[in-house]
Scaffold this motif. Structure first.
Motif, short mmCIF file in Angstrom:
data_model
loop_
_atom_site.label_atom_id
_atom_site.label_comp_id
_atom_site.label_asym_id
_atom_site.label_seq_id
_atom_site.Cartn_x
_atom_site.Cartn_y
_atom_site.Cartn_z
N SER A 47 0.83 -1.21 0.00
CA SER A 47 0.00 0.00 0.00
C SER A 47 0.86 1.25 0.00
CB SER A 47 -0.90 -0.01 1.24
OG SER A 47 -1.78 1.09 1.24
N VAL A 48 0.39 2.26 -0.70
CA VAL A 48 1.05 3.58 -0.65
C VAL A 48 0.19 4.56 0.13
CG1 VAL A 48 1.89 5.52 -2.04
CG2 VAL A 48 2.25 3.17 -2.83
N LEU A 49 -1.10 4.57 -0.20
CA LEU A 49 -1.98 5.61 0.34
C LEU A 49 -2.89 5.11 1.47
CD1 LEU A 49 -2.97 7.02 -3.16
CD2 LEU A 49 -1.28 7.98 -1.59
N GLY A 50 -2.85 3.80 1.73
CA GLY A 50 -3.59 3.27 2.88
C GLY A 50 -4.85 2.48 2.54
N ALA A 51 -5.35 2.58 1.30
CA ALA A 51 -6.61 1.88 0.98
C ALA A 51 -6.47 0.36 1.15
CB ALA A 51 -7.06 2.21 -0.44
N SER A 52 -5.36 -0.19 0.72
CA SER A 52 -5.17 -1.65 0.84
C SER A 52 -5.02 -2.06 2.31
CB SER A 52 -3.94 -2.10 0.06
OG SER A 52 -4.03 -1.67 -1.27
N SER A 83 -2.21 -2.81 -3.75
CA SER A 83 -2.59 -1.84 -4.78
C SER A 83 -1.49 -1.83 -5.85
CB SER A 83 -2.74 -0.44 -4.18
OG SER A 83 -1.50 0.01 -3.68
N THR A 84 -1.72 -1.01 -6.88
CA THR A 84 -0.74 -0.81 -7.95
C THR A 84 -0.40 0.67 -8.00
OG1 THR A 84 -1.59 -2.65 -9.25
CG2 THR A 84 -0.38 -0.96 -10.45
N HIS A 85 0.88 0.98 -8.19
CA HIS A 85 1.28 2.39 -8.32
C HIS A 85 2.24 2.54 -9.49
CE1 HIS A 85 -0.72 4.58 -5.09
NE2 HIS A 85 -0.88 3.38 -4.59
N GLY A 134 1.95 0.36 -13.18
CA GLY A 134 1.83 -1.08 -12.96
C GLY A 134 2.80 -1.62 -11.94
N THR A 146 -2.33 -0.15 -16.96
CA THR A 146 -1.70 -1.19 -16.13
C THR A 146 -2.59 -1.52 -14.93
OG1 THR A 146 -0.51 0.65 -15.13
CG2 THR A 146 0.68 -0.68 -16.77
N CYS A 157 -4.34 -2.97 -12.06
CA CYS A 157 -4.01 -4.07 -11.13
C CYS A 157 -2.74 -4.82 -11.52
CB CYS A 157 -5.20 -5.01 -10.96
SG CYS A 157 -6.45 -4.35 -9.83
C1 LIG Z 1 0.43 7.85 -8.70
C2 LIG Z 1 -0.55 6.73 -8.84
C3 LIG Z 1 -0.32 5.74 -9.77
C4 LIG Z 1 -1.23 4.68 -9.93
N1 LIG Z 1 -0.99 3.71 -10.87
C5 LIG Z 1 -1.89 2.71 -11.04
C6 LIG Z 1 -1.67 1.70 -12.04
O1 LIG Z 1 -0.67 1.69 -12.76
N2 LIG Z 1 -2.59 0.72 -12.15
C7 LIG Z 1 -3.71 0.67 -11.36
O2 LIG Z 1 -4.52 -0.25 -11.52
N3 LIG Z 1 -3.95 1.61 -10.39
C8 LIG Z 1 -3.06 2.63 -10.23
N4 LIG Z 1 -3.29 3.58 -9.26
C9 LIG Z 1 -4.51 3.49 -8.44
C10 LIG Z 1 -4.24 2.87 -7.06
O3 LIG Z 1 -3.84 1.52 -7.16
C11 LIG Z 1 -5.53 2.97 -6.25
O4 LIG Z 1 -5.81 4.33 -5.99
C12 LIG Z 1 -5.46 2.21 -4.94
O5 LIG Z 1 -6.72 2.28 -4.31
C13 LIG Z 1 -4.41 2.77 -4.00
O6 LIG Z 1 -4.32 1.89 -2.91
P1 LIG Z 1 -3.33 2.20 -1.68
O7 LIG Z 1 -3.94 3.37 -0.96
O8 LIG Z 1 -3.37 0.97 -0.84
O9 LIG Z 1 -1.98 2.47 -2.23
C14 LIG Z 1 -2.39 4.63 -9.12
C15 LIG Z 1 -2.61 5.64 -8.16
C16 LIG Z 1 -1.71 6.68 -8.02
C17 LIG Z 1 -1.98 7.76 -7.00
#
Ligand SMILES: Cc1cc2nc3c(=O)[nH]c(=O)nc-3n(C[C@H](O)[C@H](O)[C@H](O)COP(=O)(O)O)c2cc1C
Length: 143
Positions: A9-14, A54-56, A59, A94, A96
């Protein structure tokens, strides 16, 4: 059953999803742990490996699960039962991608997926833990 929930997780949702899944696991009479800083040292082949990521980037895996993923490349996961829950945004090409990378990795290392992975599109599911728990509870009944 005991579930080790490895969270990317980066932002906390996962993290919220992982905590909701753990609550559902306990509600169903099972046990488990959330690992917010996943480490290979917690690998226990008797437990179900539940990856919730999550994905950031484009991909990419979240930073906090990168080194864990790297260390899985050297592990024999034969006999490990696993479940994958991915969060992503379908507006990305990309979608998921990180969950799919983790799936390929653990299957290549010998793990068995207990169900098809769940990919949650946060565009359609602004509260991803709701759909995650509904899906997971239904899967638990089949295990
Ligand atoms: C900078 C950024 C890049 C992202 N890249 C992707 C991606 O490549 N593929 C995807 O499916 N979601 C992508 N996302 C969406 C995140 O996976 C989604 O917002 C997820 O709920 C974040 O979960 P987290 O809070 O656990 O990190 C991206 C979000 C951000 C902010």
């Amino acid at each position: 059953m005991h579930f080790d929930i490895m969270v990317g997780s980066v932002l906390g949702a996962s993290e919220y999803v992982a905590e909701a899944l753990l609550a559902a696991i306990k509600e169903a009479g099972h046990d488990g742990n959330c690992h917010f800083d996943p480490s290979i040292s917690t690998l226990n082949k008797d437990n179900v490996l539940l990856i919730c990521t999550s994905t950031h980037g484009a991909g990419d895996l979240p930073d906090n699960i990168e080194s864990y993923a790297k260390s899985l490349e050297n592990q024999d996961l034969q006999g490990v039962n696993a479940i994958i829950v991915g969060l992503g945004d379908s507006s990305y090409d990309t979608y998921c991608g990180a969950a799919m990378k983790m799936e390929t990795l653990i299957v290549n290392q010998g793990a068995t997926l207990l169900t098809e992975p769940l990919h949650i599109d946060v565009l359609n599911h602004p509260i991803p833990e709701d759909i995650a728990v509904d899906w997971f509870t239904a899967q638990l009944e089949k295990l």
